[in-house]
Design an enzyme around this catalytic site. Sequence first.
Site, PDB file in Angstrom:
ATOM      1  N   PRO A  73       4.767  -4.994  -0.919  1.00  0.00           N
ATOM      2  CA  PRO A  73       4.588  -3.862  -1.647  1.00  0.00           C
ATOM      3  C   PRO A  73       4.507  -4.205  -2.998  1.00  0.00           C
ATOM      4  O   PRO A  73       5.050  -5.077  -3.571  1.00  0.00           O
ATOM      5  CB  PRO A  73       5.931  -3.316  -1.243  1.00  0.00           C
ATOM      6  N   GLY A  74       3.582  -3.465  -3.819  1.00  0.00           N
ATOM      7  CA  GLY A  74       3.747  -3.653  -5.127  1.00  0.00           C
ATOM      8  C   GLY A  74       3.816  -2.452  -5.935  1.00  0.00           C
ATOM      9  O   GLY A  74       5.214  -2.341  -6.263  1.00  0.00           O
ATOM     10  N   CYS A 119     -13.277   3.054 -28.836  1.00  0.00           N
ATOM     11  CA  CYS A 119     -14.614   3.916 -28.845  1.00  0.00           C
ATOM     12  C   CYS A 119     -15.418   3.820 -27.771  1.00  0.00           C
ATOM     13  O   CYS A 119     -16.437   3.175 -27.406  1.00  0.00           O
ATOM     14  CB  CYS A 119     -15.635   2.837 -29.906  1.00  0.00           C
ATOM     15  N   TYR A 166       0.339  -1.754 -12.268  1.00  0.00           N
ATOM     16  CA  TYR A 166      -1.083  -1.861 -12.633  1.00  0.00           C
ATOM     17  C   TYR A 166      -1.209  -1.368 -14.031  1.00  0.00           C
ATOM     18  O   TYR A 166      -2.111  -0.616 -14.262  1.00  0.00           O
ATOM     19  CB  TYR A 166      -1.906  -1.041 -11.468  1.00  0.00           C
ATOM     20  N   ARG A 191      -5.742   2.836 -15.829  1.00  0.00           N
ATOM     21  CA  ARG A 191      -5.688   3.702 -14.533  1.00  0.00           C
ATOM     22  C   ARG A 191      -6.450   5.172 -14.719  1.00  0.00           C
ATOM     23  O   ARG A 191      -7.591   5.511 -13.983  1.00  0.00           O
ATOM     24  CB  ARG A 191      -4.597   3.877 -13.853  1.00  0.00           C
ATOM     25  N   GLY A 212       0.862  -1.263   0.007  1.00  0.00           N
ATOM     26  CA  GLY A 212       0.097   0.062   0.203  1.00  0.00           C
ATOM     27  C   GLY A 212       0.730   1.227  -0.001  1.00  0.00           C
ATOM     28  O   GLY A 212       0.130   2.545  -0.110  1.00  0.00           O
TER      29      GLY A 212
HETATM   30  N1  LLP Z   1      -1.243  -6.976  -0.565  1.00  0.00           N
HETATM   31  C1  LLP Z   1      -2.549  -7.223  -0.948  1.00  0.00           C
HETATM   32  C2  LLP Z   1      -3.300  -8.099  -0.126  1.00  0.00           C
HETATM   33  C3  LLP Z   1      -3.272  -6.368  -1.965  1.00  0.00           C
HETATM   34  O1  LLP Z   1      -4.530  -6.624  -2.228  1.00  0.00           O
HETATM   35  C4  LLP Z   1      -2.333  -5.629  -2.827  1.00  0.00           C
HETATM   36  C5  LLP Z   1      -3.164  -4.463  -3.582  1.00  0.00           C
HETATM   37  C6  LLP Z   1      -1.094  -5.215  -2.278  1.00  0.00           C
HETATM   38  C7  LLP Z   1      -0.571  -6.181  -1.446  1.00  0.00           C
HETATM   39  C8  LLP Z   1      -0.066  -4.368  -3.115  1.00  0.00           C
HETATM   40  O2  LLP Z   1      -0.502  -3.078  -2.757  1.00  0.00           O
HETATM   41  P1  LLP Z   1       0.499  -2.010  -3.284  1.00  0.00           P
HETATM   42  O3  LLP Z   1       1.619  -2.095  -2.525  1.00  0.00           O
HETATM   43  O4  LLP Z   1       0.517  -1.954  -4.751  1.00  0.00           O
HETATM   44  O5  LLP Z   1      -0.473  -0.657  -3.014  1.00  0.00           O
HETATM   45  N2  LLP Z   1      -5.279  -1.205  -9.480  1.00  0.00           N
HETATM   46  C9  LLP Z   1      -5.322  -0.356  -8.435  1.00  0.00           C
HETATM   47  C10 LLP Z   1      -4.564  -0.819  -7.198  1.00  0.00           C
HETATM   48  C11 LLP Z   1      -5.252  -2.298  -6.811  1.00  0.00           C
HETATM   49  C12 LLP Z   1      -4.446  -2.553  -5.487  1.00  0.00           C
HETATM   50  C13 LLP Z   1      -4.862  -3.941  -4.994  1.00  0.00           C
HETATM   51  N3  LLP Z   1      -4.346  -4.557  -4.110  1.00  0.00           N
HETATM   52  C14 LLP Z   1      -4.504   0.875  -9.196  1.00  0.00           C
HETATM   53  O6  LLP Z   1      -4.149   0.918 -10.176  1.00  0.00           O
HETATM   54  O7  LLP Z   1      -4.099   2.000  -8.447  1.00  0.00           O
END
Ligand code: LLP
Length: 418
Positions: A274-275, A342, A371, A312, A239
């Site tokens: 982290p993503g 379209c 994403y 996004r 997050g």
């Molecule tokens: N762990 C879990 C259980 C999650 O559901 C997520 C993201 C992460 C980790 C990684 O979160 P991050 O560090 O990337 O914030 N498509 C959306 C974001 C969806 C996130 C879903 N879960 C966007 O483009 O902003």
Amino acid sequence: MHFFNYRGDVLFAEEVDLRALVEAVGTPTYVYSYRTLKRHCTALHRAFGDRPHLTCYAVKANGNLALLRTLAREGIGADIVSGGELFRARAAGFPGERIVYSGVGKTEAEMRYALEEGVMCFNVESLPELEILDRVAGDMGEVAPVALRVNPDVDPRTHPHIVTGLKENKFGIAYEDALDAYRMAASLPNIKVIGVDAHIGSQITSVEPFVESVRRLAELVERLGHEGMVLEHIDIGGGLGIRYRDESPPEPEEWVEAILPVLEPTGLKVIFEPGRSLVGNAGILLTKVLYVKETSYKNFVVVDAAMTDLIRPALYGAYHEVLPVERRGEGEMVADIVGPVCESGDFLAKDRSIERPRQGDILAVMSAGAYGFVMSSNYNARPRPAEVFVKGNRFQVVRERESYGDLVRGERFLYISN
Ligand code: LLP
């Protein structure tokens, strides 16, 4: 922090002139910077220092195999949410013992696959899921390692579509029900309770929501301890936000310093998922200007990338900076940057002040590493873009652009007769 910078008036990825890259690969194309990725990994490693921790990269943010392998070689783990992500993670070289499995809707087949691969932990999100996992593990003669994902009911103050840790969200087990859920988990013969888990949302740009969430988790760990349930780890989810425009998300050190005082008393190993913060700024999307369409009401820059390539902006109204690959200094214009799909919702930027482009110019949509490609689709029968890695002064296509043949792969004409 990233390695996409201008040299003179030309945008480079590390030492690669993006004009040359486009010449060779075409557009639309995702470009990832190896050095940026490595740097983000190092920053996180450093922030945690020698405290027991495991970074489990959220594969959903970008599942490209070359990118995954780079991360796997850094010694980090993976956070997966499906059998498909498990397949990708294993193919890229993440060992089972560094994989955590999250998600509200695991199927029995996925559970079996994950047990076969020896995943380190299932982050279980409901009691029915716990019961099924117990049965599936029992049938296989296995014991499933489990953390319960609790919903700490903390507001992460981010976009409503990417909030996950509020009472009304579908994720996790309600905080007030967590103790009972742990008691039940502990009573099941084929479940081994090893951790606690939460994930409150994405693109969070201040430390407070994390501190609150971790505090609630730490309290739960203490209560569980009183009941004789000794855990091995605390998984604080992902997050952490990045800068898309003018946000100032905490640096990894600042973030770790804020949560450590709450985490350390638990004495547990820390897992985090982290993503975006690892890959978001390590990728861009290159697109070509097809038409500059000026109307008396509005200007449109029509490009060859669309919502099918980067959804996004259309989905969340997300802001991505758009830069010219070659600066011409021909003045500014305000325009919507739109794709060929379209749908009126097909835009990459709205009412954006940009340097006036010419037909054929290349634009870079920044911070598209997370994403981006993973959320792409074939709507309007659009082949998905190529993906390219840059390392120093070299680049390599790591996923070919889809062909028309790819678009119809697996389809058949109807053969049932009357
Ligand atoms: N762990 C879990 C259980 C999650 O559901 C997520 C993201 C992460 C980790 C990684 O979160 P991050 O560090 O990337 O914030 N498509 C959306 C974001 C969806 C996130 C879903 N879960 C966007 O483009 O902003």
